[in-house]
Design a protein around this motif. Structure first.
Motif, PDB file in Angstrom:
ATOM      1  N   LYS A   1       0.849  -1.195   0.000  1.00 47.40           N
ATOM      2  CA  LYS A   1       0.000   0.000   0.000  1.00 47.40           C
ATOM      3  C   LYS A   1       0.885   1.245   0.000  1.00 47.40           C
ATOM      4  CE  LYS A   1      -3.724  -2.237   2.590  1.00 47.40           C
ATOM      5  NZ  LYS A   1      -3.075  -3.508   2.871  1.00 47.40           N
ATOM      6  N   GLY A   2       0.365   2.308  -0.575  1.00 46.78           N
ATOM      7  CA  GLY A   2       1.100   3.570  -0.571  1.00 46.78           C
ATOM      8  C   GLY A   2       1.128   4.188   0.814  1.00 46.78           C
ATOM      9  N   VAL A   3       1.822   5.316   0.948  1.00 43.98           N
ATOM     10  CA  VAL A   3       1.946   5.993   2.239  1.00 43.98           C
ATOM     11  C   VAL A   3       0.577   6.395   2.774  1.00 43.98           C
ATOM     12  CG1 VAL A   3       2.943   7.986   3.431  1.00 43.98           C
ATOM     13  CG2 VAL A   3       4.245   6.829   1.624  1.00 43.98           C
ATOM     14  N   THR A   4      -0.291   6.869   1.879  1.00 43.61           N
ATOM     15  CA  THR A   4      -1.631   7.306   2.306  1.00 43.61           C
ATOM     16  C   THR A   4      -2.619   6.146   2.355  1.00 43.61           C
ATOM     17  OG1 THR A   4      -2.211   7.819   0.013  1.00 43.61           O
ATOM     18  CG2 THR A   4      -1.301   9.600   1.351  1.00 43.61           C
TER      19      THR A   4
ATOM     20  N   LYS B   1      -4.262   4.782   0.087  1.00 47.97           N
ATOM     21  CA  LYS B   1      -5.440   4.985  -0.753  1.00 47.97           C
ATOM     22  C   LYS B   1      -5.381   4.047  -1.961  1.00 47.97           C
ATOM     23  CE  LYS B   1      -6.391   9.831   0.334  1.00 47.97           C
ATOM     24  NZ  LYS B   1      -6.471  11.226  -0.192  1.00 47.97           N
ATOM     25  N   PRO B   2      -6.547   3.521  -2.391  1.00 48.56           N
ATOM     26  CA  PRO B   2      -6.568   2.665  -3.582  1.00 48.56           C
ATOM     27  C   PRO B   2      -6.058   3.427  -4.798  1.00 48.56           C
ATOM     28  CG  PRO B   2      -8.659   2.532  -2.386  1.00 48.56           C
ATOM     29  CD  PRO B   2      -7.872   3.643  -1.771  1.00 48.56           C
ATOM     30  N   GLY B   3      -5.261   2.749  -5.631  1.00 46.38           N
ATOM     31  CA  GLY B   3      -4.700   3.379  -6.823  1.00 46.38           C
ATOM     32  C   GLY B   3      -3.262   3.796  -6.646  1.00 46.38           C
ATOM     33  N   LEU B   4      -2.801   3.828  -5.373  1.00 50.97           N
ATOM     34  CA  LEU B   4      -1.416   4.235  -5.112  1.00 50.97           C
ATOM     35  C   LEU B   4      -0.557   3.050  -4.673  1.00 50.97           C
ATOM     36  CD1 LEU B   4      -2.081   7.598  -3.236  1.00 50.97           C
ATOM     37  CD2 LEU B   4      -1.572   7.256  -5.657  1.00 50.97           C
ATOM     38  N   GLU B   5      -1.018   1.815  -4.976  1.00 47.38           N
ATOM     39  CA  GLU B   5      -0.265   0.626  -4.596  1.00 47.38           C
ATOM     40  C   GLU B   5       1.042   0.516  -5.383  1.00 47.38           C
ATOM     41  OE1 GLU B   5      -4.598  -0.290  -3.832  1.00 47.38           O
ATOM     42  OE2 GLU B   5      -3.436   0.602  -5.469  1.00 47.38           O
ATOM     43  N   THR B   6       2.021  -0.088  -4.742  1.00 45.84           N
ATOM     44  CA  THR B   6       3.301  -0.378  -5.393  1.00 45.84           C
ATOM     45  C   THR B   6       3.400  -1.882  -5.598  1.00 45.84           C
ATOM     46  OG1 THR B   6       4.374   1.495  -4.321  1.00 45.84           O
ATOM     47  CG2 THR B   6       5.802  -0.221  -5.211  1.00 45.84           C
ATOM     48  N   LEU B   7       3.674  -2.314  -6.827  1.00 41.42           N
ATOM     49  CA  LEU B   7       3.895  -3.731  -7.116  1.00 41.42           C
ATOM     50  C   LEU B   7       5.387  -4.015  -7.027  1.00 41.42           C
ATOM     51  CD1 LEU B   7       1.547  -4.407 -10.180  1.00 41.42           C
ATOM     52  CD2 LEU B   7       1.014  -4.474  -7.745  1.00 41.42           C
ATOM     53  N   ILE B   8       5.739  -5.051  -6.256  1.00 45.00           N
ATOM     54  CA  ILE B   8       7.149  -5.454  -6.121  1.00 45.00           C
ATOM     55  C   ILE B   8       7.292  -6.825  -6.758  1.00 45.00           C
ATOM     56  CG2 ILE B   8       9.058  -5.795  -4.519  1.00 45.00           C
ATOM     57  CD1 ILE B   8       7.432  -4.166  -2.457  1.00 45.00           C
ATOM     58  N   MET B   9       8.083  -6.891  -7.836  1.00 47.75           N
ATOM     59  CA  MET B   9       8.216  -8.133  -8.588  1.00 47.75           C
ATOM     60  C   MET B   9       9.156  -9.103  -7.879  1.00 47.75           C
ATOM     61  SD  MET B   9       6.163  -7.175 -10.864  1.00 47.75           S
ATOM     62  CE  MET B   9       6.236  -8.641 -11.890  1.00 47.75           C
ATOM     63  N   GLY B  10       8.740 -10.361  -7.826  1.00 49.26           N
ATOM     64  CA  GLY B  10       9.572 -11.387  -7.211  1.00 49.26           C
ATOM     65  C   GLY B  10      10.859 -11.592  -7.984  1.00 49.26           C
TER      66      GLY B  10
ATOM     67  N   PRO C   1      -7.300  -0.991 -15.876  1.00 49.91           N
ATOM     68  CA  PRO C   1      -8.143  -2.135 -15.504  1.00 49.91           C
ATOM     69  C   PRO C   1      -7.366  -3.284 -14.859  1.00 49.91           C
ATOM     70  CG  PRO C   1      -8.803  -1.309 -17.647  1.00 49.91           C
ATOM     71  CD  PRO C   1      -7.554  -0.561 -17.265  1.00 49.91           C
ATOM     72  N   ALA C   2      -6.111  -3.506 -15.300  1.00 48.56           N
ATOM     73  CA  ALA C   2      -5.305  -4.582 -14.702  1.00 48.56           C
ATOM     74  C   ALA C   2      -5.072  -4.320 -13.214  1.00 48.56           C
ATOM     75  CB  ALA C   2      -3.972  -4.701 -15.428  1.00 48.56           C
ATOM     76  N   LEU C   3      -4.851  -3.053 -12.834  1.00 48.54           N
ATOM     77  CA  LEU C   3      -4.677  -2.703 -11.428  1.00 48.54           C
ATOM     78  C   LEU C   3      -5.974  -2.929 -10.655  1.00 48.54           C
ATOM     79  CD1 LEU C   3      -2.948  -1.555  -9.132  1.00 48.54           C
ATOM     80  CD2 LEU C   3      -3.674   0.742  -9.838  1.00 48.54           C
TER      81      LEU C   3
ATOM     82  N   ILE D   1      -6.102  -6.500  -9.677  1.00 43.56           N
ATOM     83  CA  ILE D   1      -5.210  -6.761  -8.530  1.00 43.56           C
ATOM     84  C   ILE D   1      -5.845  -6.258  -7.233  1.00 43.56           C
ATOM     85  CG2 ILE D   1      -2.966  -6.193  -7.501  1.00 43.56           C
ATOM     86  CD1 ILE D   1      -1.852  -6.028 -10.379  1.00 43.56           C
ATOM     87  N   GLN D   2      -6.444  -5.070  -7.286  1.00 41.20           N
ATOM     88  CA  GLN D   2      -7.105  -4.519  -6.099  1.00 41.20           C
ATOM     89  C   GLN D   2      -8.262  -5.410  -5.646  1.00 41.20           C
ATOM     90  OE1 GLN D   2      -8.147  -0.699  -7.680  1.00 41.20           O
ATOM     91  NE2 GLN D   2      -6.281   0.305  -6.950  1.00 41.20           N
ATOM     92  N   HIS D   3      -9.017  -5.925  -6.613  1.00 40.59           N
ATOM     93  CA  HIS D   3     -10.136  -6.828  -6.295  1.00 40.59           C
ATOM     94  C   HIS D   3      -9.632  -8.067  -5.564  1.00 40.59           C
ATOM     95  CE1 HIS D   3     -13.797  -9.302  -7.945  1.00 40.59           C
ATOM     96  NE2 HIS D   3     -13.793  -9.189  -6.637  1.00 40.59           N
ATOM     97  N   ILE D   4      -8.568  -8.673  -6.072  1.00 40.01           N
ATOM     98  CA  ILE D   4      -8.007  -9.882  -5.445  1.00 40.01           C
ATOM     99  C   ILE D   4      -7.483  -9.548  -4.047  1.00 40.01           C
ATOM    100  CG2 ILE D   4      -6.198 -11.634  -5.627  1.00 40.01           C
ATOM    101  CD1 ILE D   4      -6.362 -11.248  -8.696  1.00 40.01           C
ATOM    102  N   ARG D   5      -6.738  -8.432  -3.928  1.00 40.49           N
ATOM    103  CA  ARG D   5      -6.175  -8.028  -2.641  1.00 40.49           C
ATOM    104  C   ARG D   5      -7.286  -7.744  -1.614  1.00 40.49           C
ATOM    105  NH1 ARG D   5      -4.043  -3.028  -1.864  1.00 40.49           N
ATOM    106  NH2 ARG D   5      -6.129  -2.357  -2.509  1.00 40.49           N
ATOM    107  N   ASP D   6      -8.314  -7.005  -2.044  1.00 45.62           N
ATOM    108  CA  ASP D   6      -9.418  -6.670  -1.136  1.00 45.62           C
ATOM    109  C   ASP D   6     -10.185  -7.915  -0.704  1.00 45.62           C
ATOM    110  OD1 ASP D   6      -8.704  -4.057  -1.404  1.00 45.62           O
ATOM    111  OD2 ASP D   6     -10.308  -3.527  -2.819  1.00 45.62           O
ATOM    112  N   GLU D   7     -10.339  -8.870  -1.622  1.00 46.33           N
ATOM    113  CA  GLU D   7     -11.034 -10.113  -1.279  1.00 46.33           C
ATOM    114  C   GLU D   7     -10.240 -10.928  -0.263  1.00 46.33           C
ATOM    115  OE1 GLU D   7     -14.149 -13.117  -1.848  1.00 46.33           O
ATOM    116  OE2 GLU D   7     -13.929 -10.944  -1.766  1.00 46.33           O
TER     117      GLU D   7
END
Length: 609
Positions: free
Chosen positions: A497-500, A502-511, A524-526, A529-535
């Protein structure tokens, strides 16, 4: 046709009586269950030189064995077919997945009956009205009735322990039968009868009764009672103006409409009781491609009404939006199952035909919505494959951790496939043996349990970790250890999650590379990801709250061997509560009736160590 199955030899000896047949594949699994009036004729149709329908041809290619069960009548065959489909869930049958219970309104059988919501089997004594399509519909009806008829809706435990009337009495929404002297049994029974008539749709009878009661009270100079009946009368007339009653149809009906497109079907059930449309539900049965509409509808009717899920019962009349070849047989089967007449009808005119049109329109609307959702999901998935630079994604998983100050830590694993959430594959892990609040250790334990000796066919293509670099590093260590010999390894992605936050400010860290990526907030791809994370977050926190609630309501004495309900009650009663039990010495515990010195030592040790 399978080489190992000799269809000609099988058909020479098969009977011409009615019955059920089960078709098996090479692995010994049941792939199709069917019924027939004449088993020999029906089974012969599968093994002709030219078989119509791609679904049937695909089925026949996999048949390795066929077993038949003879029945006395075709009705018996229908019921046996339903039971076998429910037991085996064959992949070439139309399958209805519906485990939801249907709510009813119940008027209980007491001296002062209550009106309330009921789910599940109808075991309580009383009168049932419904079913309603949802709990919201029932609660709206109950809220409305509370304003019209002062009949209690409180639980029996509340009713039995009142010494003064509650707030509902002050609001004039309950007559207060819990307190002696507030309402006579006769007057309460009168209001209950009015409520019963209202639920039966006999509004005109209720209005006439209230008008008579108002006139009688006025003539007897009971002006307060007359004013109360007048207010009831006016309130009911206002409600009647708002309600939709269609024509003169005052029967209980279920209306079934079907829409079929692109190998996806929607069956819409419209619930009509006493001429009022209570609501509807959409069902999307699982079925093989190229399935005939009549087969879908017939399978749905059988599974919907014979399963008895949630206390569901069939009304006296079921309207279908298309005719079925076995309509009379289905009516006879349902009538036999319920012990009363149940009639299926498809050739309709006038008012009933309007209901059929309404059900079909609703089915088409729901199907269009589902297809649009699937199309949107597919577009999001294709874009996600492009963003992550991976191959086709068939399965995604996401892990999350939830706890309160380290208490009752729960990890969740949610699964998405190409059609969205796959809830049957969701898992929760109750985490133990770690330092409270150590999210890294919790994540490591959950991942180890998930991927230890995991089925290769159920490995995700992408594994999302709800957390930053620390969580991702632990996940990499676990997968390197647990999947060292696996030919497939999931792509790991941390979602920080971002500093605030808020949805839309997520950082993806690649393995692997630990490269940080920031996707546009409107991509839409984000959103996927948000849907999966929130679920995963929702699933984890509901599991944690359940565990925490259980801990709050469970006595610490329950976990001590040798302390049953009676000894626990004796301890609490003799010493005056759990806090006093915890403070008590071994000698004080031993003074409690039924507690020996050895058991007192065991209790003291369990509570303090």
């Amino acid at each position: 046709m399978s080489q190992s199955f000799d269809a000609k030899a099988f058909l020479r000896v098969v009977t011409e009586q009615p019955g059920v047949y089960l078709m098996y594949d090479g692995a010994g699994e049941v792939i199709y269950v069917g019924k027939a009036k004449n088993l020999k004729k029906r089974l012969s149709s599968y093994f002709r030189t030219h078989v119509s329908g791609e679904k049937t041809r695909a089925l026949v290619r996999q048949i390795q064995d066929v077993q038949v069960t003879v029945t006395h009548t075709e009705t018996e065959a229908l019921i046996l077919e339903h039971n076998l489909i429910k037991q085996h869930l064959p992949r070439y049958n139309v399958l209805l997945r519906d485990d939801k219970s249907y709510p009813y309104i119940i008027i209980t059988d007491h001296r002062h009956p209550r009106i309330g919501l009921h789910r599940g089997q109808r075991k309580l004594k009383g009168e049932y009205f419904g079913p309603y399509p949802s709990g919201v519909a029932v609660r709206e009806s109950l809220h409305l009735m509370q304003k019209l008829f002062p009949v209690r809706q409180c639980e029996d435990s509340v009713y039995a322990n009142r010494s003064r009337p509650c707030l509902m009495y002050q609001l004039k929404r309950c007559a207060g039968p819990c307190v002696a002297g507030l309402v006579s049994d006769e007057e309460y029974a009168h209001q209950l009868q009015l409520a019963r008539l209202f639920l039966q749709g006999k509004n005109q009878q209720v209005l006439a009764d209230l008008a008579d009661s108002m006139e009688q009270a006025s003539q007897a100079l009971r002006f307060e009672d007359a004013a109360r009946f007048r207010d009831q009368l006016q309130a009911l007339r206002r409600v009647q103006e708002q309600q939709f009653v269609s024509g003169n149809v005052l029967d209980d009906l279920d209306v079934i409409g079907l829409a079929l497109e692109r190998s996806l079907a929607c069956v819409q059930v419209l619930f009509i009781r006493q001429g009022k449309v209570l609501g509807s539900r959409s069902y999307f049965p699982k079925m093989p491609p190229d399935t005939d509409a009549q087969e879908i509808l017939q399978s749905f009717v059988l599974q919907f009404y014979l399963s008895g899920i949630g206390g569901r019962e069939a009304p006296a009349e079921i309207l279908l939006d298309r005719s079925l070849p076995d309509e009379e047989l289905l009516s006879e089967t349902l009538s036999q199952h319920y012990g009363r007449r149940v009639k299926l009808r498809s050739r309709l005119r006038a008012e009933r035909a309007r209901f059929i049109k309404l059900a079909r329109t609703n089915a088409q609307t729901a199907l269009a919505s589902r297809l649009a959702h699937k199309s949107t999901l597919r577009q999001r998935l294709l874009q996600l494959e492009e963003v992550l630079a991976t191959g086709p994604i068939a399965r995604m998983e996401c892990f999350d951790i939830s706890h309160t100050m380290g208490e009752k830590t729960v990890a969740s694993c949610v699964v998405f496939n190409q059609e969205g959430p796959l809830k049957s594959e969701y898992r929760r892990f109750n985490i133990g043996g770690i330092t409270p609040g150590d999210d890294y250790a919790a994540m490591e334990q959950a991942l180890s349990r998930r991927f230890h000796q995991a089925d290769t066919d159920k490995l995700p293509d992408v594994l999302f970790i709800d957390g930053g670099l620390g969580q991702l590093a632990r996940a990499e260590d676990v997968l390197a250890r647990e999947l060292a010999d696996s030919p497939r390894k999931p792509l790991l992605v941390g979602v920080a999650k971002g500093v605030t936050r808020k949805p839309g400010l997520e950082t993806l860290i690649m393995g692997g590379s630990h490269e940080e990526r920031h996707l546009p907030a409107d991509l839409p791809a984000l959103h996927l990801i948000q849907h999966i994370r929130d679920e995963s977050h929702r699933f984890a926190i509901t599991g944690h709250r359940a565990q925490r609630g259980k801990a709050r309501t469970t006595s610490t004495l329950e976990s001590i061997p040798g302390i049953g309900a009676k000894r626990r009650q004796a301890l609490l009663k003799y010493l005056g509560g759990i806090q006093e039990v915890q403070r008590a010495s071994v000698d004080e515990l031993a003074k409690v009736p039924g507690i020996s010195l050895a058991l007192a030592e065991k209790i003291h040790d369990a509570l303090h160590h």
